[in-house]
Enzyme design. Structure first.
Site, mmCIF file in Angstrom:
data_model
loop_
_atom_site.group_PDB
_atom_site.id
_atom_site.type_symbol
_atom_site.label_atom_id
_atom_site.label_comp_id
_atom_site.label_asym_id
_atom_site.label_seq_id
_atom_site.Cartn_x
_atom_site.Cartn_y
_atom_site.Cartn_z
ATOM 1 N N GLU A 77 -7.612 11.978 -8.834
ATOM 2 C CA GLU A 77 -7.299 11.328 -7.566
ATOM 3 C C GLU A 77 -8.504 11.475 -6.653
ATOM 4 O O GLU A 77 -9.221 12.469 -6.716
ATOM 5 C CB GLU A 77 -6.067 11.964 -6.908
ATOM 6 N N ASP A 102 8.648 -3.448 -15.316
ATOM 7 C CA ASP A 102 8.714 -2.559 -14.159
ATOM 8 C C ASP A 102 7.532 -2.812 -13.226
ATOM 9 O O ASP A 102 7.688 -2.841 -12.004
ATOM 10 C CB ASP A 102 8.752 -1.092 -14.600
#
Length: 156
Positions: A77, A102
């Site tokens: 991240e 999804d």
């Protein structure tokens, strides 16, 4: 001139990407590019601790309101432009088709991604998905656009 695994990935996933595009309004080129980037062309799929597949080609995290299966993995991240490794929960599916469906729901039903669906070109959609915060990588849109150029060069 693409590696064989990339050609195989595109062959296996194009139909599902087109179906997700039809359901969501998100350009198929963007969908397939994200699946390729997030999974390393299918070579770095998210797996459970036992090695089981998650079928999560899009790096979709499991938020607290996610009711499905979850796998926890280390991921990179970016915070204030600095990369760091953290363990995060990711959604897990029973098939690639479920993963694409999804993704289509997530992008098309969220106000956050409204600009992505409205984008005039796949490249503009890539910039919009980065601005909406889909990924923390500051080069995310550029990477997607680079992958899209590969698709443009192989259209038949």
């Amino acid at each position: 001139g693409a590696p064989e695994h990339a050609e195989q990935f595109v062959s296996r996933m194009t139909h599902a990407a087109r179906q997700a595009s039809a359901e969501s309004g998100v350009p198929a080129e963007l969908i397939l590019s994200q699946a390729a980037l997030e999974s390393g062309w299918g070579q770095r799929e998210i797996r459970g601790e036992d090695g089981s597949p998650s079928y999560n080609l899009f790096g979709i995290k499991a938020s607290p309101n996610w009711k499905g299966k979850v796998v926890h993995v280390m991921t990179t991240e970016y915070e204030d432009g600095v990369a760091r490794k953290v363990k995060q929960p990711f959604r897990a599916y029973d098939s690639y088709a479920e993963s694409f469906a999804d993704y289509a729901r997530l992008i098309s039903r969220s106000e956050r991604y409204g600009e992505v669906v409205q984008a005039a070109t796949p490249q503009e959609a890539a910039r919009s998905i980065q601005r909406a915060g889909y990924a923390t990588d500051p080069s995310y849109a550029d990477k997607l656009i680079s992958i899209m150029a590969y698709f443009d060069s192989r259209k038949a």
